[in-house]
Design a protein around this motif. Structure first.
Motif: not given
Length: 741
Positions: A442, A444, A506-507, A510, A524, A526, A529, A552
């Motif tokens: 999860r 950035y 995942v950020e 992206a 995104i 996760s 989100t 993603l």
């Protein structure tokens, strides 16, 4: 007192939903309507509390023990709610004994909604007077423009509450109530909650079952017809139609007037499942999860207890709901570690579902494309009926899995997508198809450090790094929820603006996708989100309607979803999880990657899966590339058997925690010194837990390993009874641990 005691009162036992070892004695009127499982209000100290009648056959206090007789207090009243069914009472006792938990702590999970113990008050609604506005004016009421809008709305429509009328007409609720008080509206009492609609088991199925699916479905429906306990393992490839098959068992239970419980491991999975259920049965089932609003939770709990909920889908806690006539339990994705509750009463939802079914009795169906070794072992030994679905449904075929050796295909500096994966994504975009890029991290970046001195930002309450969530502008701890902004200066060396993100989440992926494919539409996905069923439903809609080109996602998107246009799955770091070192690291990694690979090519378009790895020779990855699940599981089982590990042996964890690290060490050492010296029992530790600090408490672990036939609960019960535990120290017992943190 003696005559009163014998003639008018009787002694019963009431279990209170607090962490107490057992029920307390109370007095009840001899001719009262109390029964086993009645929910009652009783005195406890100087307050009133709720409890459950746990035992009606209690020996009376001898007349000679006058003090004990005088201490007994009477039950205040029975609450107007159905009694807990006997299977739930037996489940509470069973779980408490198995997990070494206090009975009252387990009961708290079964009666978790006190608001449901009283009937909901009717809702006042309003409808128009016969004769329309003229009848209102005849009462001497002045018809303002606001009042006219209210009367126009109610003229032909159903009764509405004051709030609904106000929202639809743009007036204040005082206008509605004033009109009603003057006699210009008719008050109507409506039920507080709408009833749950009944699913239709005869509704036409959209897609006919294949011959293989039909045979398995018939076995499941026969188990439901038998109305006795059986455990069935429904083992089928991703996309093989397992859900549609067990829906046939659900339909049979409905035909027989029974209730059905379906467990899902994640709330986010429920969105697509609910859509499929509605397509098959015409209505949505009741739901049970942490995202429910209090009013809905109260209504659902009471409707279940009254037998008015026919099918409920929920998280593991739904096992403790008071179903009076349960005819089927389904545990979907039975291998998922999310079924293990790690705090409070530590239990595994899958295993307790089997117990719940045996106590009812009714069949339980465990469903997975990658069953847990424990479940496969039970099937091999004949405890479970093993049902296989070997082919994907319709024209879909299994995707081709390729290993991308990152030692040969190293991404550009500062990037994480290799050229083969980038080329495959480009081809999918050009073909108008969708891609899923999977990274089980999860945020950035998993680590933020100072480039000047190397200081790593850690959680002040846990021995864990803070994860940067750039979209939120926060650093977060994924263990305790602590969050903070990125500091301007390093707390170690005072260097300013020196922090740098290390590694991808995942950020961050992206950002790379946006740079490589600026025209692509990505999302995104996760737990940050997709934080509820509504968000999950919107995600499913956007992908199915072609509004997303690239997903993603973390593990939350790895299972349960069916996207016909998704043909490519790329796993950024297939090695992630293999280095965990715990008992189930290889099994969990295989299950997760197998599930995420199964998202590709689920319709007429063939699928392709690229796994980026630094160790393509690893047995887990080789098995994935060859779709050799059975070969991998056979090797894993053989290794576990040689080591005497589950499912061939038994494990229990003891976690000692305290705010004071010295006190945690002292008690852990005391427990270690008292360890039993028994054949077939070995104890490892104490040692600091991998997460040695969690939510401000210092943690020490001991691991107990025994042969399969040894009663590990009896060993632990006797052992811990000989150790004095200070009140400031907490000792948690974890039977059959899944996490070793």
């Amino acid at each position: 007192m003696s005559d009163l005691f014998q003639d008018e009162l009787r002694r019963i036992q009431v279990l209170i939903p607090l962490p107490l070892a057992g029920p307390y004695d109370y007095l009840a009127e001899a001719e009262s309507d109390l029964t086993l499982g009645s929910i009652v209000e009783v005195p406890l100290g100087n307050r009133r509390t709720v409890g459950v009648v746990w035992n009606m056959e209690v020996p009376e206090v001898p007349e000679s023990d006058q003090v004990a007789r005088e201490r007994l207090k009477p039950v205040f009243r029975r609450l107007p709610v159905p009694s807990l069914p006997e299977p739930v009472i037996r489940l509470v006792d069973w779980v408490a004994s198995y997990t070494l938990s206090a009975q009252g702590a387990v009961l708290r999970m079964a009666i978790s909604v006190p608001d449901a113990f009283e009937p909901a008050k009717p809702v006042t609604a309003y409808t128009a007077l016969p004769g329309g506005p003229g009848a209102v004016e005849a009462l001497g009421l002045k018809l303002t423009s606001a009042r006219r809008r209210v009367l126009a709305l109610l003229e032909d429509g159903p009764p509405r509450t004051a709030k609904e009328i106000a929202e639809e007409t743009g007036v204040g609720t005082s206008v509605v109530k004033g009109l009603a008080e003057g006699g210009g509206l008719i008050s109507v009492a409506l039920p507080a909650d709408a009833p749950f609609p009944d699913p239709d088991p005869e509704r036409h199925r959209e897609t006919p079952l294949s011959e293989e699916q039909g045979e398995v479905a018939e076995t499941l429906t026969e188990a439901v017809r038998a109305e006795r306990f059986s455990a069935l393992l429904l083992d089928g490839e991703t996309g093989a139609g397992k859900t549609e098959v067990y829906f046939e068992a659900v339909a049979e239970a409905l035909r027989r007037g029974k209730q059905v419980l379906v467990l899902l491991p994640e709330i986010a999975l429920s969105s697509e499942w609910l859509n499929r259920f509605e397509a098959r049965f015409g209505v949505r089932p009741a739901e049970w999860h942490s995202d429910l609003k209090p009013r809905r939770r109260r209504h659902t709990w009471r409707a279940v207890a009254e037998g008015k909920v026919r099918v409920l889908v929920g998280a593991r806690s739904a096992l403790f709901l008071p179903f009076p006539d349960l005819g089927l339990i389904v545990v979907d994705e039975e291998h998922e570690s999310a079924y293990k509750q790690e705090e409070g009463v530590v239990y595994h939802g899958r295993d307790m579902a089997v117990v719940r079914a045996s106590l009812t009795p009714c069949p339980v169906v465990l469903v997975s494309a990658t069953p847990a070794l424990e479940s496969l072992r039970n099937a091999e030994q004949g405890r479970y009926v093993h049902l296989r679905l070997t082919a994907r449904h319709g024209a879909a075929t299994l995707p081709k899995v390729e290993l991308v050796d990152l030692r040969r295909h190293q991404p550009e500096r500062g990037r994480w997508l290799s050229k083969p994966l980038v080329d495959a994504m480009k081809a999918a975009l050009e073909a108008g198809e969708q891609s899923l890029i999977f990274l089980n991290r999860r945020g950035y970046a998993p680590l933020t450090l100072c480039r000047a001195c190397g200081h790593r930002l850690e959680c002040p309450s846990c021995s864990a790094w803070l994860v940067e969530h750039r979209l939120l502008g926060r650093l977060q701890c994924h263990h305790c929820g602590y969050s903070a902004r990125l500091p301007k200066a390093c707390p170690s060396c005072a260097a300013e603006d020196s922090f740098v993100a290390s590694g991808p989440g995942v950020e961050r992926m992206a950002e790379e996708v946006a740079a490589l494919f600026p025209e692509a539409r990505f999302q995104i996905v996760s737990s940050d989100t997709l934080n509820g069923p509504a968000a999950a439903a919107e995600f499913v809609r956007s992908v199915n309607e072609g509004e997303v080109d690239i997903i993603l996602g973390t593990q939350i998107v790895a299972k349960g979803y069916h996207f016909p246009k998704l043909t490519l799955v790329g796993v950024v770091d297939a090695d992630l999880g293999l280095a965990g070192g715990d008992l189930r690291a290889a099994e969990r990694t295989y299950q997760l990657l197998h599930q995420v690979a199964g998202r590709a090519g689920r319709a007429e378009h063939p699928g392709r899966v690229l796994l980026q790895t630094h160790q393509p020779e690893n047995p887990v990855l080789k098995a994935l590339a060859e779709w050799d699940r059975d070969g991998f599981l056979a090797e894993e089982a053989s290794a576990r058997e040689r080591q005497g590990m589950p499912p061939f042996g038994r494990l229990a964890g003891l976690i000692v925690s305290a705010a004071d690290p010295n006190q945690a060490d002292m008690v852990a050492s005391r427990i270690g010194r008292a360890a039993p010296n028994l054949e077939g029992v070995s104890v490892l530790g104490p040692a600091p837990a991998p997460l040695a600090l969690l939510r401000g408490r210092h943690r020490r672990r001991l691991l107990v390993k025994t042969r399969r036939e040894i009663n590990i609960q009896a060993v632990l019960r006797d052992w811990l009874a000989r150790v004095e535990i200070p009140s400031a120290v907490r000792v948690t017992v974890d039977i059959d641990p899944y996490s070793f943190l």
